[in-house]
Scaffold this motif. Structure first.
Motif, mmCIF file in Angstrom:
data_model
loop_
_atom_site.group_PDB
_atom_site.id
_atom_site.type_symbol
_atom_site.label_atom_id
_atom_site.label_comp_id
_atom_site.label_asym_id
_atom_site.label_seq_id
_atom_site.Cartn_x
_atom_site.Cartn_y
_atom_site.Cartn_z
ATOM 1 N N CYS A 17 -73.446 -0.240 75.323
ATOM 2 C CA CYS A 17 -74.164 0.098 74.083
ATOM 3 C C CYS A 17 -74.883 -1.110 73.473
ATOM 4 O O CYS A 17 -75.840 -0.957 72.732
ATOM 5 C CB CYS A 17 -73.195 0.685 73.060
ATOM 6 N N GLY A 18 -74.380 -2.316 73.751
ATOM 7 C CA GLY A 18 -75.043 -3.530 73.267
ATOM 8 C C GLY A 18 -74.686 -3.962 71.853
ATOM 9 O O GLY A 18 -75.246 -4.951 71.359
ATOM 10 N N ILE A 19 -73.776 -3.251 71.213
ATOM 11 C CA ILE A 19 -73.403 -3.642 69.842
ATOM 12 C C ILE A 19 -72.842 -5.063 69.840
ATOM 13 O O ILE A 19 -73.177 -5.877 68.980
ATOM 14 C CB ILE A 19 -72.373 -2.649 69.241
ATOM 15 N N CYS A 20 -71.982 -5.354 70.803
ATOM 16 C CA CYS A 20 -71.374 -6.688 70.877
ATOM 17 C C CYS A 20 -72.449 -7.768 71.009
ATOM 18 O O CYS A 20 -72.346 -8.839 70.411
ATOM 19 C CB CYS A 20 -70.409 -6.757 72.052
ATOM 20 N N VAL A 21 -73.472 -7.481 71.782
ATOM 21 C CA VAL A 21 -74.550 -8.447 72.008
ATOM 22 C C VAL A 21 -75.266 -8.750 70.698
ATOM 23 O O VAL A 21 -75.590 -9.907 70.406
ATOM 24 C CB VAL A 21 -75.558 -7.894 73.052
ATOM 25 N N SER A 22 -75.477 -7.706 69.887
ATOM 26 C CA SER A 22 -76.256 -7.900 68.663
ATOM 27 C C SER A 22 -75.452 -8.541 67.534
ATOM 28 O O SER A 22 -76.032 -9.135 66.637
ATOM 29 C CB SER A 22 -76.866 -6.580 68.203
ATOM 30 N N ILE A 23 -74.122 -8.452 67.569
ATOM 31 C CA ILE A 23 -73.340 -9.049 66.469
ATOM 32 C C ILE A 23 -72.733 -10.405 66.838
ATOM 33 O O ILE A 23 -72.230 -11.101 65.973
ATOM 34 C CB ILE A 23 -72.235 -8.098 65.942
ATOM 35 N N CYS A 24 -72.780 -10.783 68.088
ATOM 36 C CA CYS A 24 -72.176 -12.061 68.515
ATOM 37 C C CYS A 24 -72.811 -13.229 67.752
ATOM 38 O O CYS A 24 -74.032 -13.396 67.784
ATOM 39 C CB CYS A 24 -72.392 -12.233 70.012
ATOM 40 N N PRO A 25 -72.029 -14.032 67.050
ATOM 41 C CA PRO A 25 -72.606 -15.140 66.271
ATOM 42 C C PRO A 25 -73.293 -16.205 67.125
ATOM 43 O O PRO A 25 -74.244 -16.845 66.664
ATOM 44 C CB PRO A 25 -71.401 -15.724 65.519
ATOM 45 N N VAL A 26 -72.822 -16.397 68.339
ATOM 46 C CA VAL A 26 -73.484 -17.360 69.240
ATOM 47 C C VAL A 26 -74.880 -16.836 69.577
ATOM 48 O O VAL A 26 -75.870 -17.575 69.540
ATOM 49 C CB VAL A 26 -72.656 -17.574 70.532
ATOM 50 N N ASN A 27 -74.967 -15.553 69.881
ATOM 51 C CA ASN A 27 -76.255 -14.944 70.206
ATOM 52 C C ASN A 27 -77.212 -14.988 69.013
ATOM 53 O O ASN A 27 -78.385 -15.347 69.163
ATOM 54 C CB ASN A 27 -76.075 -13.487 70.636
ATOM 55 N N THR A 28 -76.716 -14.621 67.832
ATOM 56 C CA THR A 28 -77.620 -14.562 66.676
ATOM 57 C C THR A 28 -78.136 -15.948 66.324
ATOM 58 O O THR A 28 -79.278 -16.097 65.911
ATOM 59 C CB THR A 28 -76.941 -13.898 65.454
ATOM 60 N N LYS A 32 -82.271 -17.105 66.445
ATOM 61 C CA LYS A 32 -83.016 -17.627 65.292
ATOM 62 C C LYS A 32 -83.905 -18.803 65.662
ATOM 63 O O LYS A 32 -84.778 -19.196 64.898
ATOM 64 C CB LYS A 32 -82.025 -18.060 64.210
ATOM 65 N N LYS A 33 -83.658 -19.388 66.829
ATOM 66 C CA LYS A 33 -84.452 -20.551 67.236
ATOM 67 C C LYS A 33 -85.868 -20.123 67.607
ATOM 68 O O LYS A 33 -86.059 -19.077 68.238
ATOM 69 C CB LYS A 33 -83.800 -21.244 68.439
ATOM 70 N N ASP A 34 -86.822 -20.966 67.242
ATOM 71 C CA ASP A 34 -88.229 -20.654 67.525
ATOM 72 C C ASP A 34 -88.493 -20.476 69.013
ATOM 73 O O ASP A 34 -89.275 -19.629 69.420
ATOM 74 C CB ASP A 34 -89.140 -21.777 66.989
ATOM 75 N N GLU A 35 -87.804 -21.293 69.812
ATOM 76 C CA GLU A 35 -88.059 -21.270 71.258
ATOM 77 C C GLU A 35 -87.209 -20.232 71.992
ATOM 78 O O GLU A 35 -87.125 -20.249 73.217
ATOM 79 C CB GLU A 35 -87.845 -22.677 71.856
ATOM 80 N N PHE A 36 -86.579 -19.303 71.232
ATOM 81 C CA PHE A 36 -85.679 -18.315 71.859
ATOM 82 C C PHE A 36 -86.380 -17.479 72.930
ATOM 83 O O PHE A 36 -87.431 -16.899 72.698
ATOM 84 C CB PHE A 36 -85.101 -17.386 70.780
ATOM 85 N N ASP A 37 -85.774 -17.468 74.094
ATOM 86 C CA ASP A 37 -86.289 -16.655 75.194
ATOM 87 C C ASP A 37 -85.100 -15.839 75.727
ATOM 88 O O ASP A 37 -84.169 -16.401 76.303
ATOM 89 C CB ASP A 37 -86.851 -17.571 76.294
ATOM 90 N N PRO A 38 -85.093 -14.515 75.508
ATOM 91 C CA PRO A 38 -83.932 -13.704 75.894
ATOM 92 C C PRO A 38 -83.576 -13.799 77.371
ATOM 93 O O PRO A 38 -82.423 -13.610 77.751
ATOM 94 C CB PRO A 38 -84.344 -12.277 75.508
ATOM 95 N N ASP A 39 -84.553 -14.092 78.210
ATOM 96 C CA ASP A 39 -84.272 -14.178 79.644
ATOM 97 C C ASP A 39 -83.644 -15.514 80.021
ATOM 98 O O ASP A 39 -83.012 -15.647 81.064
ATOM 99 C CB ASP A 39 -85.571 -13.996 80.454
ATOM 100 N N ASP A 40 -83.838 -16.492 79.151
ATOM 101 C CA ASP A 40 -83.433 -17.858 79.482
ATOM 102 C C ASP A 40 -82.248 -18.351 78.656
ATOM 103 O O ASP A 40 -81.500 -19.223 79.085
ATOM 104 C CB ASP A 40 -84.642 -18.775 79.248
ATOM 105 N N ALA A 41 -82.086 -17.795 77.446
ATOM 106 C CA ALA A 41 -81.056 -18.292 76.523
ATOM 107 C C ALA A 41 -79.659 -18.055 77.091
ATOM 108 O O ALA A 41 -79.420 -17.051 77.766
ATOM 109 C CB ALA A 41 -81.200 -17.568 75.185
ATOM 110 N N GLN A 42 -78.764 -19.004 76.817
ATOM 111 C CA GLN A 42 -77.396 -18.858 77.321
ATOM 112 C C GLN A 42 -76.579 -18.061 76.299
ATOM 113 O O GLN A 42 -75.764 -18.606 75.541
ATOM 114 C CB GLN A 42 -76.761 -20.213 77.617
#
Ligand code: SF4
Ligand code: SF4
Length: 82
Positions: A17-28, A32-42
């Motif tokens: 469902c992806g809820i965990c992905v959207s609330i994870c504080p590391v992910n959020t 927020k970083k300008d250079e955020f790339d969903p394919d590349d971000a850890q």
């Protein structure tokens, strides 16, 4: 980084469902970083092939994902101190 005394265990009942992905504080924080790339971000957790996949390196074991998962696919495991 301080040694983690918890880890998150996954199960195969994840419905992706992806809820965990959207609330994870590391992910959020990464998003927020300008250079955020969903394919590349850890990301600490992401959905891959319909299932959540944890990254043990970046996950800080805060447990937020385990608490919010609607099917209880994630479990917080206490690591006994040595
Ligand atoms: S336990 Fe890890 S994957 Fe889950 S919300 Fe916290 S940092 Fe993200
Ligand atoms: S682990 Fe839970 S919250 Fe995360 S995608 Fe799977 S079912 Fe959804």
């Amino acid at each position: 980084m301080a040694k983690k005394n918890k880890r998150i265990e996954q199960s195969d009942i994840c419905i992706g469902c992806g809820i965990c992905v959207s609330i994870c504080p590391v992910n959020t924080k990464l998003e927020k970083k300008d250079e955020f790339d969903p394919d590349d971000a850890q990301l600490a957790i992401k959905v891959y092939s319909g299932k959540a996949v944890l990254d043990e390196e970046t996950c800080i074991a805060c447990g937020a994902c385990a608490r919010i998962c609607p099917v209880e696919s994630l479990t917080i495991i206490e690591i006994p101190s040595e």
